[in-house]
Design an enzyme around this catalytic site. Structure first.
Site, mmCIF file in Angstrom:
data_model
loop_
_atom_site.group_PDB
_atom_site.id
_atom_site.type_symbol
_atom_site.label_atom_id
_atom_site.label_comp_id
_atom_site.label_asym_id
_atom_site.label_seq_id
_atom_site.Cartn_x
_atom_site.Cartn_y
_atom_site.Cartn_z
ATOM 1 N N HIS A 1 0.838 -1.212 0.000
ATOM 2 C CA HIS A 1 0.000 0.000 0.000
ATOM 3 C C HIS A 1 0.874 1.263 0.000
ATOM 4 O O HIS A 1 0.601 2.218 -0.727
ATOM 5 C CB HIS A 1 -0.880 0.058 1.262
ATOM 6 C CG HIS A 1 -1.908 -1.024 1.382
ATOM 7 N ND1 HIS A 1 -2.024 -1.823 2.493
ATOM 8 C CD2 HIS A 1 -2.881 -1.434 0.535
ATOM 9 C CE1 HIS A 1 -3.022 -2.667 2.333
ATOM 10 N NE2 HIS A 1 -3.564 -2.457 1.142
ATOM 11 N N LYS B 1 -15.438 -8.367 4.844
ATOM 12 C CA LYS B 1 -14.289 -8.665 5.713
ATOM 13 C C LYS B 1 -14.559 -8.111 7.111
ATOM 14 O O LYS B 1 -15.064 -6.999 7.245
ATOM 15 C CB LYS B 1 -13.018 -7.983 5.181
ATOM 16 C CG LYS B 1 -12.571 -8.418 3.803
ATOM 17 C CD LYS B 1 -11.326 -7.614 3.404
ATOM 18 C CE LYS B 1 -10.919 -7.828 1.963
ATOM 19 N NZ LYS B 1 -9.963 -6.805 1.491
ATOM 20 N N ARG C 1 -2.338 -6.255 -8.027
ATOM 21 C CA ARG C 1 -1.182 -7.127 -7.803
ATOM 22 C C ARG C 1 -1.087 -8.210 -8.868
ATOM 23 O O ARG C 1 -0.029 -8.514 -9.366
ATOM 24 C CB ARG C 1 -1.282 -7.801 -6.426
ATOM 25 C CG ARG C 1 -1.000 -6.867 -5.288
ATOM 26 C CD ARG C 1 -1.457 -7.447 -3.997
ATOM 27 N NE ARG C 1 -2.887 -7.714 -4.036
ATOM 28 C CZ ARG C 1 -3.613 -8.090 -3.017
ATOM 29 N NH1 ARG C 1 -3.056 -8.300 -1.846
ATOM 30 N NH2 ARG C 1 -4.910 -8.288 -3.141
ATOM 31 N N SER D 1 -2.761 -7.627 3.305
ATOM 32 C CA SER D 1 -2.976 -7.412 4.742
ATOM 33 C C SER D 1 -3.334 -8.731 5.412
ATOM 34 O O SER D 1 -2.890 -9.004 6.533
ATOM 35 C CB SER D 1 -4.114 -6.408 4.960
ATOM 36 O OG SER D 1 -3.798 -5.170 4.391
HETATM 37 O O1 PNS Z 1 -8.977 -2.917 0.500
HETATM 38 P P1 PNS Z 1 -10.290 -3.296 -0.067
HETATM 39 O O2 PNS Z 1 -10.927 -4.395 0.761
HETATM 40 O O3 PNS Z 1 -10.224 -3.618 -1.534
HETATM 41 O O4 PNS Z 1 -11.205 -1.987 0.091
HETATM 42 C C1 PNS Z 1 -12.517 -2.049 -0.303
HETATM 43 C C2 PNS Z 1 -13.273 -0.701 -0.211
HETATM 44 C C3 PNS Z 1 -13.381 -0.222 1.225
HETATM 45 C C4 PNS Z 1 -12.547 0.341 -1.047
HETATM 46 C C5 PNS Z 1 -14.636 -1.042 -0.845
HETATM 47 O O5 PNS Z 1 -15.230 -2.099 -0.139
HETATM 48 C C6 PNS Z 1 -15.591 0.143 -0.886
HETATM 49 O O6 PNS Z 1 -15.455 0.981 -1.755
HETATM 50 N N1 PNS Z 1 -16.560 0.178 0.047
HETATM 51 C C7 PNS Z 1 -17.562 1.201 0.096
HETATM 52 C C8 PNS Z 1 -18.913 0.692 -0.463
HETATM 53 C C9 PNS Z 1 -18.957 0.842 -1.964
HETATM 54 O O7 PNS Z 1 -18.962 1.936 -2.487
HETATM 55 N N2 PNS Z 1 -18.935 -0.287 -2.695
HETATM 56 C C10 PNS Z 1 -18.875 -0.271 -4.147
HETATM 57 C C11 PNS Z 1 -20.189 -0.418 -4.825
HETATM 58 S S1 PNS Z 1 -20.943 -1.961 -4.452
#
Ligand code: PNS
Length: 159
Positions: free
Chosen positions: A16, A40, A89, A127
């Site tokens: 990150h 998660k 990745r 992570s």
């Molecule tokens: O590190 P991650 O797990 O890929 O992060 C995911 C995150 C927090 C960026 C993603 O889950 C997110 O954008 N959550 C907010 C809800 C949302 O807008 N979801 C997308 C449309 S379903």
């Protein structure tokens, strides 16, 4: 250009941090946005994750670190941005990220999602892997920023 780098960062890894350091070079302001991925269960609270990122990033006036709730598309708009950056990745990340990018585009047609390839050194890093190694007493040297390594180990080994 204001760019949002969203993620769970549970906790931030060197992968990150690499994306943060490279992304800030191609924009005027980078907002690192700590959100919740509903699939998660987080280990660190949002405040802890923000503190860890802040310690890892240090002082940089072009980087803002904040939490967000609700939809990413709404957060990006409210932050005055139209651009999201995500790290990729491997091909295994692509399907999920492609779906997210298209859903976000549907919600906010003006919003663009850019993908930055991870540095090859960190292509195996996540992570969850860091947490699994630390929980089982393994060495996470070189996987997370050195200045927060002990805090991460402590949280994961404390019962
Ligand atoms: O590190 P991650 O797990 O890929 O992060 C995911 C995150 C927090 C960026 C993603 O889950 C997110 O954008 N959550 C907010 C809800 C949302 O807008 N979801 C997308 C449309 S379903």
């Amino acid at each position: 250009m204001i760019v949002v780098y969203p993620g769970s960062f549970d906790p931030i890894t060197n992968g990150h941090l690499d994306i943060i350091n490279r992304a800030v070079c191609i924009c005027d302001k980078l907002i690192v946005a700590v959100g919740s991925n509903e699939s998660k269960k987080p280990t660190f609270t949002v405040e802890e994750r923000i503190d860890l990122i802040r310690a890892a990033v240090g002082d940089c006036e072009n980087i803002q670190i904040t939490g967000f709730t609700g939809l990413l598309a709404d957060f990006v708009r409210s932050a005055g941005s139209k651009t999201v950056i995500k790290g990729l990745r491997a091909m295994s990340d692509f399907e999920y990220e492609f779906q997210m990018a298209l859903l976000n585009k549907k919600l906010e047609p003006d919003m663009e999602t850019l993908f930055m390839m991870t540095s090859v050194n960190y292509s195996y890093l996540s992570s969850s892997a860091v947490k699994e190694i630390a929980r089982n007493g393994g060495c996470i040297n070189g996987l997370v920023p050195e200045c927060i390594r002990e805090r991460i180990v402590k949280k994961l080994t404390c019962r």
